[in-house]
Design a protein around this motif. Structure first.
Motif, PDB file in Angstrom:
ATOM      1  N   GLY A 121     -30.461 -34.331  18.250  1.00 53.00           N
ATOM      2  CA  GLY A 121     -29.706 -35.372  17.971  1.00 53.00           C
ATOM      3  C   GLY A 121     -28.871 -34.809  16.490  1.00 53.00           C
ATOM      4  N   ASP A 122     -29.708 -34.100  15.758  1.00 54.34           N
ATOM      5  CA  ASP A 122     -29.008 -33.454  14.562  1.00 54.34           C
ATOM      6  C   ASP A 122     -27.945 -32.580  14.895  1.00 54.34           C
ATOM      7  OD1 ASP A 122     -30.928 -34.915  12.946  1.00 54.34           O
ATOM      8  OD2 ASP A 122     -32.077 -33.152  12.357  1.00 54.34           O
ATOM      9  N   GLY A 123     -27.977 -31.854  15.934  1.00 52.19           N
ATOM     10  CA  GLY A 123     -27.140 -30.990  16.226  1.00 52.19           C
ATOM     11  C   GLY A 123     -25.799 -31.615  16.792  1.00 52.19           C
ATOM     12  N   GLU A 124     -26.126 -32.673  17.669  1.00 52.90           N
ATOM     13  CA  GLU A 124     -24.910 -33.318  18.124  1.00 52.90           C
ATOM     14  C   GLU A 124     -24.153 -33.941  16.985  1.00 52.90           C
ATOM     15  OE1 GLU A 124     -26.490 -35.905  21.040  1.00 52.90           O
ATOM     16  OE2 GLU A 124     -27.206 -34.223  22.472  1.00 52.90           O
ATOM     17  N   TYR A 125     -24.915 -34.565  16.005  1.00 53.06           N
ATOM     18  CA  TYR A 125     -24.030 -35.074  15.216  1.00 53.06           C
ATOM     19  C   TYR A 125     -23.381 -34.410  14.124  1.00 53.06           C
ATOM     20  CZ  TYR A 125     -23.486 -37.518  10.507  1.00 53.06           C
ATOM     21  OH  TYR A 125     -22.916 -37.907   9.293  1.00 53.06           O
ATOM     22  N   TYR A 126     -23.890 -33.163  13.726  1.00 47.39           N
ATOM     23  CA  TYR A 126     -23.261 -32.202  12.816  1.00 47.39           C
ATOM     24  C   TYR A 126     -22.043 -31.441  13.774  1.00 47.39           C
ATOM     25  CZ  TYR A 126     -26.948 -32.970   9.487  1.00 47.39           C
ATOM     26  OH  TYR A 126     -27.349 -33.611   8.492  1.00 47.39           O
ATOM     27  N   GLU A 127     -22.431 -31.299  15.066  1.00 46.82           N
ATOM     28  CA  GLU A 127     -21.146 -30.722  15.818  1.00 46.82           C
ATOM     29  C   GLU A 127     -20.196 -31.734  15.792  1.00 46.82           C
ATOM     30  OE1 GLU A 127     -20.348 -29.143  20.298  1.00 46.82           O
ATOM     31  OE2 GLU A 127     -22.262 -29.716  19.695  1.00 46.82           O
ATOM     32  N   SER A 128     -20.152 -33.158  15.996  1.00 47.70           N
ATOM     33  CA  SER A 128     -19.138 -33.939  16.050  1.00 47.70           C
ATOM     34  C   SER A 128     -18.350 -34.195  14.743  1.00 47.70           C
ATOM     35  CB  SER A 128     -19.564 -35.411  16.293  1.00 47.70           C
ATOM     36  OG  SER A 128     -20.445 -36.015  15.537  1.00 47.70           O
ATOM     37  N   GLN A 129     -19.211 -33.914  13.649  1.00 50.68           N
ATOM     38  CA  GLN A 129     -18.570 -34.054  12.182  1.00 50.68           C
ATOM     39  C   GLN A 129     -17.775 -32.892  12.052  1.00 50.68           C
ATOM     40  OE1 GLN A 129     -18.981 -36.879  10.405  1.00 50.68           O
ATOM     41  NE2 GLN A 129     -19.583 -37.602  12.015  1.00 50.68           N
ATOM     42  N   SER A 130     -18.003 -31.770  12.555  1.00 51.88           N
ATOM     43  CA  SER A 130     -17.475 -30.482  12.103  1.00 51.88           C
ATOM     44  C   SER A 130     -16.141 -30.518  13.208  1.00 51.88           C
ATOM     45  CB  SER A 130     -18.225 -29.244  12.594  1.00 51.88           C
ATOM     46  OG  SER A 130     -18.492 -29.298  13.820  1.00 51.88           O
ATOM     47  N   GLN A 131     -16.150 -31.258  14.353  1.00 53.01           N
ATOM     48  CA  GLN A 131     -14.806 -31.315  15.073  1.00 53.01           C
ATOM     49  C   GLN A 131     -13.908 -32.324  14.621  1.00 53.01           C
ATOM     50  OE1 GLN A 131     -16.335 -32.311  18.918  1.00 53.01           O
ATOM     51  NE2 GLN A 131     -17.127 -30.212  19.403  1.00 53.01           N
ATOM     52  N   ILE A 132     -14.480 -33.465  13.852  1.00 54.90           N
ATOM     53  CA  ILE A 132     -13.737 -34.231  13.114  1.00 54.90           C
ATOM     54  C   ILE A 132     -12.965 -33.579  12.107  1.00 54.90           C
ATOM     55  CG2 ILE A 132     -13.596 -36.250  11.869  1.00 54.90           C
ATOM     56  CD1 ILE A 132     -15.658 -37.388  13.714  1.00 54.90           C
ATOM     57  N   ARG A 140      -8.575 -32.548  11.302  1.00 56.67           N
ATOM     58  CA  ARG A 140      -8.046 -33.134   9.849  1.00 56.67           C
ATOM     59  C   ARG A 140      -7.343 -31.937   9.253  1.00 56.67           C
ATOM     60  NH1 ARG A 140     -12.634 -37.254   7.593  1.00 56.67           N
ATOM     61  NH2 ARG A 140     -12.683 -38.885   8.939  1.00 56.67           N
ATOM     62  N   GLN A 141      -8.117 -30.733   9.175  1.00 55.41           N
ATOM     63  CA  GLN A 141      -7.842 -29.544   8.339  1.00 55.41           C
ATOM     64  C   GLN A 141      -6.627 -28.740   9.205  1.00 55.41           C
ATOM     65  OE1 GLN A 141     -11.232 -27.649   7.270  1.00 55.41           O
ATOM     66  NE2 GLN A 141     -11.992 -29.112   5.876  1.00 55.41           N
ATOM     67  N   LYS A 142      -6.387 -29.187  10.468  1.00 55.64           N
ATOM     68  CA  LYS A 142      -5.525 -28.332  11.497  1.00 55.64           C
ATOM     69  C   LYS A 142      -3.986 -28.480  10.982  1.00 55.64           C
ATOM     70  CE  LYS A 142      -4.594 -27.529  16.204  1.00 55.64           C
ATOM     71  NZ  LYS A 142      -4.775 -27.964  17.618  1.00 55.64           N
ATOM     72  N   PRO A 143      -3.434 -27.566  10.691  1.00 50.93           N
ATOM     73  CA  PRO A 143      -2.254 -27.593  10.204  1.00 50.93           C
ATOM     74  C   PRO A 143      -1.145 -28.020  11.370  1.00 50.93           C
ATOM     75  CG  PRO A 143      -2.547 -25.343  10.147  1.00 50.93           C
ATOM     76  CD  PRO A 143      -3.711 -26.268  10.438  1.00 50.93           C
ATOM     77  N   ASN A 144      -0.242 -28.962  10.960  1.00 49.72           N
ATOM     78  CA  ASN A 144       0.639 -29.459  12.379  1.00 49.72           C
ATOM     79  C   ASN A 144       1.918 -28.772  12.456  1.00 49.72           C
ATOM     80  OD1 ASN A 144      -0.835 -31.269  13.180  1.00 49.72           O
ATOM     81  ND2 ASN A 144      -0.340 -32.854  11.940  1.00 49.72           N
TER      82      ASN A 144
END
Length: 80
Positions: A61-72, A76-80
């Motif tokens: 559960g911790d891994g899934e949560y942190y993975e989802s947060q890192s993807q978010i 956000r940081q991806k340059p357009n």
């Protein structure tokens, strides 16, 4: 205006409230915790096999949560 809601709590009422134990699930990680009274977190004695399965589920559960947060954050940081 002497209502019971504005009166101080008696020692018996405090003890009754503090003696209640409930099981709560953390909505973010999915971990189950025993909560005593208002906020004291209790440990639960379990068998070695049960401990292993709890730890495996919690780690997953911790891994899934942190993975989802890192993807978010990556989106956000991806340059357009």
């Amino acid at each position: 205006m002497n209502s019971k809601s504005h009166a101080p709590e008696t020692p018996e009422e405090y003890q009754r409230r503090q003696s209640q134990i409930r099981r709560e699930i953390d909505p973010v990680t999915g971990r189950t915790r025993l909560i005593k009274g208002d906020s004291e977190i209790l440990e639960e004695i379990v068998t070695k096999d049960r401990h292993r399965s709890i730890n495996k589920a919690a780690t997953s559960g911790d891994g899934e949560y942190y993975e989802s947060q890192s993807q978010i954050l990556a989106k956000r940081q991806k340059p357009n």
